[in-house]
Design an enzyme around this catalytic site. Structure first.
Site, short mmCIF file in Angstrom:
data_model
loop_
_atom_site.label_atom_id
_atom_site.label_comp_id
_atom_site.label_asym_id
_atom_site.label_seq_id
_atom_site.Cartn_x
_atom_site.Cartn_y
_atom_site.Cartn_z
N LYS A 210 -20.65 11.49 69.90
CA LYS A 210 -19.24 11.85 69.71
C LYS A 210 -18.97 13.30 70.08
O LYS A 210 -19.86 14.16 70.09
CB LYS A 210 -18.81 11.53 68.28
CG LYS A 210 -18.68 10.03 68.07
CD LYS A 210 -18.02 9.64 66.77
CE LYS A 210 -17.80 8.13 66.73
NZ LYS A 210 -17.19 7.68 65.45
N ARG B 267 -24.75 3.16 63.55
CA ARG B 267 -24.17 2.59 64.76
C ARG B 267 -24.41 3.57 65.90
O ARG B 267 -23.86 4.68 65.89
CB ARG B 267 -22.68 2.33 64.57
CG ARG B 267 -21.98 1.67 65.76
CD ARG B 267 -20.51 1.42 65.46
NE ARG B 267 -19.85 0.74 66.57
CZ ARG B 267 -19.28 1.37 67.61
NH1 ARG B 267 -19.28 2.70 67.66
NH2 ARG B 267 -18.69 0.68 68.58
#
Length: 278
Positions: free
Chosen positions: A222, A257
């Site tokens: 991210k 995840r």
């Protein structure tokens, strides 16, 4: 601690789970377009399984900051061929990453076992579907919607507010007929949060646990990792992801995840060895 899905129950007292990401999209921030062909997506999913994934998370709509929504018909056209082809080939549980009840229903009928919902089951139709089918459910916190969610997000106390969201979501889910064992919570790192919010949530993630349900963390590749490290290439975000995986396991996170399964599986093996040492 157990997580009940259509495929069966995961016993999380035995260790953490890894959820491998398969984006069947044109515009995901990390790998948009690479797995739009169902054959490529299935091959990638099987590669993630071979690297140690417990769950394969298949999504047909990008939820990156600034992403525009796609129709249910387009999302179905992307994910259904992958799920239908993958289901008889994999030993992993299959998760569908969607906020649309119509898409989730078709995906579950095609062989998925879990619904990963960025809208946190706020749609009563989604909650009722999960209750009816017995699917596992990931309730994610998101402030706003992807096109605008990073426009000056603000909280008085981000951890307290998200814990309250989880508490209310749990109560709604039970009212809709879901069993507590079906539910997992994800604080939604990067979904309507600043870098400071993200860091505070990771540090205090243990405070987010509601009714002793598992916690899922999704930080993989991210943008806030690039902000913190100064590195701009997507590949440069792998090692910071791995570092946070090991750290977050020590904070009690149960499910991770990730895009890069092998690296994170290895990190978790080391973390588990340290945490279980005398």
């Amino acid at each position: 601690m157990h997580w009940r899905t259509i495929k069966g129950e995961f016993d999380l007292s035995r260790g953490p789970l890894v959820m491998g990401i398969v984006n069947v999209t044109l515009d995901s921030f990390s790998d948009g377009g690479k797995f739009l062909d169902p054959r490529a997506a299935v091959a990638h999913a099987l590669r993630l399984q071979s690297e140690g994934a417990d769950i394969i998370d298949i999504g047909g709509e990008s939820t990156r900051p600034g992403a525009e929504p796609v129709s249910a018909a387009e999302e179905l056209a992307r994910v259904l061929p992958v799920i239908q082809s993958l289901a008889p080939l994999t030993t992993c549980a299959i998760s569908v990453d969607t906020s649309k009840a119509e898409v989730a229903e078709a995906a579950l009928a095609a062989g998925a076992h879990i619904v990963n919902d960025i809208h946190g089951l706020r749609d009563p139709a989604m909650a009722e579907l999960v209750a009816k089918t017995g699917a596992g459910a990931v309730i994610i916190h998101m402030r706003g919607e992807p096109p605008t969610m990073q426009e000056a997000p603000a909280y008085e106390d981000v951890t307290r507010e998200i814990r309250e969201f989880f508490r209310q979501s749990f109560a709604r889910a039970i009212t809709c007929g879901m069993k507590p064992q079906q539910i997992v919570f994800d604080p939604g790192i990067g979904f309507g949060k600043t870098v400071a919010h993200n860091l505070s949530l990771i540090k205090r993630i243990g405070e987010l646990r509601v009714e002793d349900r598992p916690l899922l963390l999704g930080v993989s590749r991210k943008g806030f990792l690039a902000t913190l490290t100064g590195a701009t290439e997507i590949s440069s975000r792998i090692s910071p992801t791995v570092a946070l995986t090991a750290l977050a396991r020590s904070f009690g996170v149960n499910i991770f995840r990730v895009h890069d399964v092998l690296e994170n599986v290895r990190a978790l093996k080391i973390a588990e060895a340290v945490l279980s040492a005398s």
